[in-house]
Design an enzyme around this catalytic site. Structure first.
Site, PDB file in Angstrom:
ATOM      1  N   CYS B 247      -4.747   6.556  -0.025  1.00 31.77           N
ATOM      2  CA  CYS B 247      -4.833   5.263   0.823  1.00 31.77           C
ATOM      3  C   CYS B 247      -4.620   5.440   2.066  1.00 31.77           C
ATOM      4  O   CYS B 247      -4.876   6.441   2.657  1.00 31.77           O
ATOM      5  CB  CYS B 247      -3.973   4.059  -0.068  1.00 31.77           C
ATOM      6  SG  CYS B 247      -2.414   4.371  -0.080  1.00 31.77           S
ATOM      7  N   ARG B 252      -0.591   2.150  -2.053  1.00 31.68           N
ATOM      8  CA  ARG B 252      -1.639   1.514  -2.694  1.00 31.68           C
ATOM      9  C   ARG B 252      -2.158   2.579  -3.767  1.00 31.68           C
ATOM     10  O   ARG B 252      -2.392   2.334  -5.102  1.00 31.68           O
ATOM     11  CB  ARG B 252      -2.662   0.919  -2.076  1.00 31.68           C
ATOM     12  CG  ARG B 252      -2.460  -0.243  -1.371  1.00 31.68           C
ATOM     13  CD  ARG B 252      -3.594  -0.709  -0.388  1.00 31.68           C
ATOM     14  NE  ARG B 252      -3.442   0.223   1.009  1.00 31.68           N
ATOM     15  CZ  ARG B 252      -4.546   0.266   1.972  1.00 31.68           C
ATOM     16  NH1 ARG B 252      -5.407  -0.950   1.966  1.00 31.68           N
ATOM     17  NH2 ARG B 252      -4.051   0.737   2.941  1.00 31.68           N
TER      18      ARG B 252
END
Lengths: 145, 299
Positions: B247, B252
């Site tokens: 990410c 994430r």
């Protein structure tokens, strides 16, 4: 004062000194105290669109009013975002009652003067700087002849 | 002594149901010796506003990262950190946090780098616990410091570096950022400040499956069949090939790593924590803009 000069008003100086007098982890607790002190929006702003501070991770909205020519900042941020609320609250308290010129003279990097650079991520401190620059923009727009 | 696995039928369908506990399970076992509950949030002050009784806080930013080098703490640093939190090598650690366990999954992934065996997520995270009206407190937990052993960090099994990604172009690669970041409109998540990378776009051949697709409305993980469809159709993941997820800084993608590794049982999943802040600023690495994954560049 010439354009571009910066000066930290007494109110923000006092807040900064309060932070710097503390150990790092207590600075976070002081920020939390500020978060808890963020006042509710006044009635007349509750259902009107306000400017969103896009630089902040959490949804925070600001509005500058100039009753009697002095700055009154209103801000709202959700309970689940205490860090953002804390920064907003510092600015609400620190800018209250200042003249537009005094607000425009607040250094843009004020967020880095609170001794939080290690405890709070850079991204968040930039969020606070974003909040400040949007406040200044509103002050400029609302005092334009 | 590890605590019992949550027998919840909701979790039974996942590849490794022992990696999740329900709010009901946690409420039942809270305070049991051998269990340490850890809160890890995006907002560094959220824990202080109230946390699950007895939970300790781990801050991803100040505690899991090395303060100087861009890296995680080393074995000694990790041992010091978790000893101070009252965690032993055989503790059952349950991690929860805000934003559908986004940062909690990141903390869990870091625990995995040090081979902590029994580490689980609270399904639904802080939001579900709160929505169910369960207790929060601002009382500081009573922590008895432990003597966690110094364990070498394993940077090969679940962690990928830039060169690993270069070697894996054309193989399953998932970009879990927002479509705006993937296509190159911006370098940070929408509503987040622009920060951290000089170029925008994605790694060639990476498929875009935003991380939050794995989370249901209430912050819990979606049922297995839905997750399988999301990753099979969205990124061609069938589970028979190694996968790398990335990410912006690896947080994430830790969430997606958890889904692939523990819920779908993909045997070889690694998280590229350098992610876009490294790739998007590195010199001469190939980048693709636009909605298409793009081709493996000629070498």
């Amino acid at each position: 004062m010439t354009t571009g000069d910066t000066a930290l008003p007494a109110s923000l100086t006092e807040i900064r000194d309060e932070f710097l007098a503390l150990e790092e982890k207590d600075r976070l607790l002081l920020l939390l105290e500020f978060a808890n002190e963020l006042p509710e929006l006044p009635e007349h702003l509750r259902d009107v669109p306000m400017e969103r501070v896009e630089e902040c991770q959490a949804p925070v909205f600001i509005d500058v009013e100039l009753p009697d020519g002095v700055v009154e900042l209103h801000a709202t941020a959700p309970r689940e975002a205490p860090t953002t609320r804390g920064f907003a609250s510092i600015l609400v308290q620190g800018l209250a009652g200042l003249s537009p010129a005094e607000v425009l003279a607040v250094p843009g990097d004020f967020s880095h003067e609170l001794g939080l650079d290690r405890a709070v991520s850079l991204l968040r401190l930039r969020g606070m700087s974003g909040m400040l620059s949007r406040i200044k923009r509103q002050v400029t727009a609302k005092t334009a002849p | 002594m590890p605590l019992p696995v949550d027998p919840s039928p909701r979790h039974a369908e996942y590849a490794h149901p022992e990696r999740l506990v329900s709010t009901e399970w946690l409420a039942e076992y809270l305070g049991t010796p051998g269990l340490v509950v850890v809160e890890s949030d995006e907002d560094v002050l959220l824990y202080e506003t109230g946390h699950i009784p007895g939970a300790v806080k781990i801050d991803w930013h100040t505690e899991l990262n090395d303060p100087v080098t861009r890296d995680y703490v080393d074995g000694r640093g990790f041992a010091e950190l978790v000893s101070a939190k009252g965690i032993s090598r055989d503790s059952t650690v349950v991690i929860y946090g805000d934003k559908s366990n986004w940062w909690a999954a990141y903390a869990l992934w870091v625990f995995t780098l040090f081979g902590h065996e029994d580490v689980r997520l609270l399904d639904g995270g802080r939001g579900k616990w709160e929505a169910e009206g369960r207790p929060f407190t601002t009382d500081a937990p009573e922590v008895t410091a432990t003597d966690y052993p110094v364990v070498d960090r394993d940077d090969r099994t679940v962690r990928a570096f830039k060169d690993d990604v270069i070697a894996a172009l054309g193989k399953p690669l998932i970009d879990v950022r927002s479509p705006e970041e993937y296509t190159g409109l911006r370098t940070t998540a929408p509503a987040y400040p622009e920060e951290g990378a000089l170029r925008a776009g994605h790694i060639p051949t990476a498929q875009n499956v935003p991380w939050a697709k794995a989370a249901a409305e209430d912050g819990t993980f979606k049922p297995r069949a839905e997750l399988e469809a999301i990753y099979r159709d969205g990124a061609g993941i069938r589970g028979d090939e190694p996968v790398i997820a990335y990410c912006r800084i690896g947080e994430r993608s830790s969430h997606t790593w958890f889904v692939l590794a523990h819920l779908l049982g993909v045997p070889d999943v690694r998280n590229y924590d350098g992610s876009w802040t490294e790739w998007g600023s590195a010199v001469q690495v190939p980048i693709v803009r636009g909605a298409e994954p793009g081709e493996v560049p000629a070498r």
